[in-house]
Design an enzyme around this catalytic site. Structure first.
Site, short mmCIF file in Angstrom:
data_model
loop_
_atom_site.label_atom_id
_atom_site.label_comp_id
_atom_site.label_asym_id
_atom_site.label_seq_id
_atom_site.Cartn_x
_atom_site.Cartn_y
_atom_site.Cartn_z
N GLY A 76 14.22 -40.83 29.08
CA GLY A 76 13.67 -41.74 28.00
C GLY A 76 12.60 -42.87 28.55
N GLU A 102 14.50 -49.18 31.25
CA GLU A 102 15.08 -48.17 30.14
C GLU A 102 14.30 -48.03 29.02
OE1 GLU A 102 17.31 -46.17 29.11
OE2 GLU A 102 19.27 -46.48 29.93
N ASP A 103 14.62 -47.07 28.23
CA ASP A 103 14.08 -46.56 26.83
C ASP A 103 14.68 -47.76 25.95
OD1 ASP A 103 16.14 -45.31 26.99
OD2 ASP A 103 15.36 -43.60 26.04
N ASP A 117 21.78 -49.10 23.40
CA ASP A 117 22.49 -48.65 22.03
C ASP A 117 23.86 -49.59 22.35
OD1 ASP A 117 22.62 -47.37 19.46
OD2 ASP A 117 23.50 -45.82 20.40
N GLY A 169 25.49 -49.42 25.09
CA GLY A 169 25.79 -50.17 26.29
C GLY A 169 26.57 -49.61 27.55
N THR A 174 26.10 -46.51 28.80
CA THR A 174 25.19 -45.82 29.95
C THR A 174 25.08 -46.84 31.09
OG1 THR A 174 23.97 -44.60 28.20
CG2 THR A 174 23.00 -44.76 30.53
N LEU A 175 24.53 -48.33 30.65
CA LEU A 175 24.09 -49.37 31.82
C LEU A 175 25.59 -49.72 32.16
CD1 LEU A 175 21.05 -50.48 29.99
CD2 LEU A 175 21.26 -49.63 32.51
N LYS A 196 19.13 -52.28 20.70
CA LYS A 196 19.86 -52.39 19.38
C LYS A 196 21.08 -53.08 19.62
CE LYS A 196 19.04 -47.65 18.08
NZ LYS A 196 19.71 -46.05 17.73
N PHE A 216 18.04 -44.39 13.89
CA PHE A 216 17.77 -43.35 15.10
C PHE A 216 16.44 -43.39 15.10
CE2 PHE A 216 17.94 -39.79 17.86
CZ PHE A 216 19.09 -40.13 18.45
N ASP A 263 13.88 -39.00 22.66
CA ASP A 263 13.73 -37.53 22.18
C ASP A 263 14.48 -37.52 20.78
OD1 ASP A 263 16.15 -38.01 23.46
OD2 ASP A 263 16.68 -35.78 23.10
N ARG A 290 9.22 -36.43 22.87
CA ARG A 290 8.97 -37.44 23.71
C ARG A 290 7.66 -38.05 23.86
NH1 ARG A 290 14.05 -38.10 26.37
NH2 ARG A 290 15.32 -36.25 26.53
P1 IMP Z 1 23.94 -46.28 25.19
O1 IMP Z 1 24.70 -45.75 26.13
O2 IMP Z 1 24.79 -46.18 23.91
O3 IMP Z 1 23.36 -47.76 25.46
O4 IMP Z 1 22.74 -45.45 24.81
C1 IMP Z 1 21.75 -44.97 25.71
C2 IMP Z 1 20.97 -43.81 25.49
O5 IMP Z 1 21.20 -43.46 24.31
C3 IMP Z 1 19.63 -44.37 25.61
O6 IMP Z 1 19.19 -44.43 27.01
C4 IMP Z 1 19.02 -43.19 24.86
O7 IMP Z 1 18.87 -41.93 25.74
C5 IMP Z 1 19.96 -42.78 23.83
N1 IMP Z 1 19.78 -43.26 22.43
C6 IMP Z 1 20.33 -44.30 21.85
N2 IMP Z 1 19.70 -44.69 20.81
C7 IMP Z 1 18.79 -43.75 20.48
C8 IMP Z 1 17.70 -43.56 19.36
O8 IMP Z 1 17.77 -44.20 18.54
N3 IMP Z 1 16.87 -42.60 19.63
C9 IMP Z 1 17.00 -41.77 20.86
N4 IMP Z 1 17.86 -42.02 21.89
C10 IMP Z 1 18.77 -42.93 21.56
MG MG Z 2 17.78 -43.50 28.24
#
Ligand code: IMP
Ligand code: MG
Length: 188
Positions: A48, A104-105, A108, A110, A112-113, A136, A157, A164, A170
């Site tokens: 992303g 990061e893109d 959401d 959190g 992942t980070l 977000k 979303f 994607d 993308r």
């Molecule tokens: P997290 O782990 O919930 O913070 O999600 C992070 C990852 O979810 C991002 O790096 C994106 O790859 C994916 N993601 C979260 N929200 C969206 C969205 O609205 N559109 C597309 N990908 C998303």
């Molecule tokens: Mg990502």
């Protein structure tokens, strides 16, 4: 550009001009904050973050390296991050003693980070900061310290500009809101 994405686009949330203007500002802020720094490295979280990294790096006038890592949090079709994060590809660079800026893109939930940050800080960087294009905040399940935010967005979303829609689109130069009903009727 052909319009295959059009049926899935509810509205353009951030147009190309606004994205590019904000990325130029972020690059200027980063350049100022890291002025004189000799060992800055930008780490792009794939897939992303790829568009954002490519544009951001060209607005940073402090000499720096770039490197890539790939993580995945959910499979095709899912709209929510799972709490299980997988490293699909690790960095090639050694982070020891370097000033690390994660690019990061979107943040959401959190999760992942929350997985990536401790993993990178264990590699003894001189500093570790985070830059995200989109945030977000209302969706956060774990607290993440963010240093640079491009845009705060609502709980919708989105796709395009690196993000994607089931792995496609993308390449769009803008951020759009997904029409989830259209996607349900016409899956990709
Ligand atoms: P997290 O782990 O919930 O913070 O999600 C992070 C990852 O979810 C991002 O790096 C994106 O790859 C994916 N993601 C979260 N929200 C969206 C969205 O609205 N559109 C597309 N990908 C998303
Ligand atoms: Mg990502």
């Amino acid at each position: 550009m052909s319009r295959h994405y059009q049926p899935y686009l509810k509205e353009v949330l951030i147009d190309e001009e606004s994205l590019q203007a904000r990325i130029a500002q972020l690059g200027a802020a980063i350049s100022e904050d890291y002025a004189g720094c000799r060992d800055l490295i930008l780490i792009c979280v794939l897939k992303g973050g790829v568009m954002f990294l490519a544009d951001l790096t060209r607005h940073i006038d402090v000499p720096h390296e770039i490197d890539f890592m790939a993580v995945s949090s959910y499979g095709k079709g899912a709209r929510q991050s799972s709490k299980t994060i997988r490293i699909d590809m690790d960095l090639s660079a050694n982070l020891s003693g370097k000033h690390v800026l994660i690019v990061e893109d979107i943040i959401d939930s959190g999760h992942t980070l929350d997985f990536v940050l401790p993993m990178l800080s264990a590699r003894a960087p001189a500093s570790l900061r985070l830059c995200t294009l989109l945030n977000k905040q209302s969706r956060r399940e774990v607290e993440i310290p963010v240093d640079y935010i491009g845009f705060e967005i609502e709980d919708r979303f989105v796709f395009g500009y690196g993000l994607d829609l089931d792995e496609k689109f993308r390449n769009l130069p803008f951020i759009g809101v997904v029409d989830l009903d259209a996607l349900r009727e016409n899956p990709l």
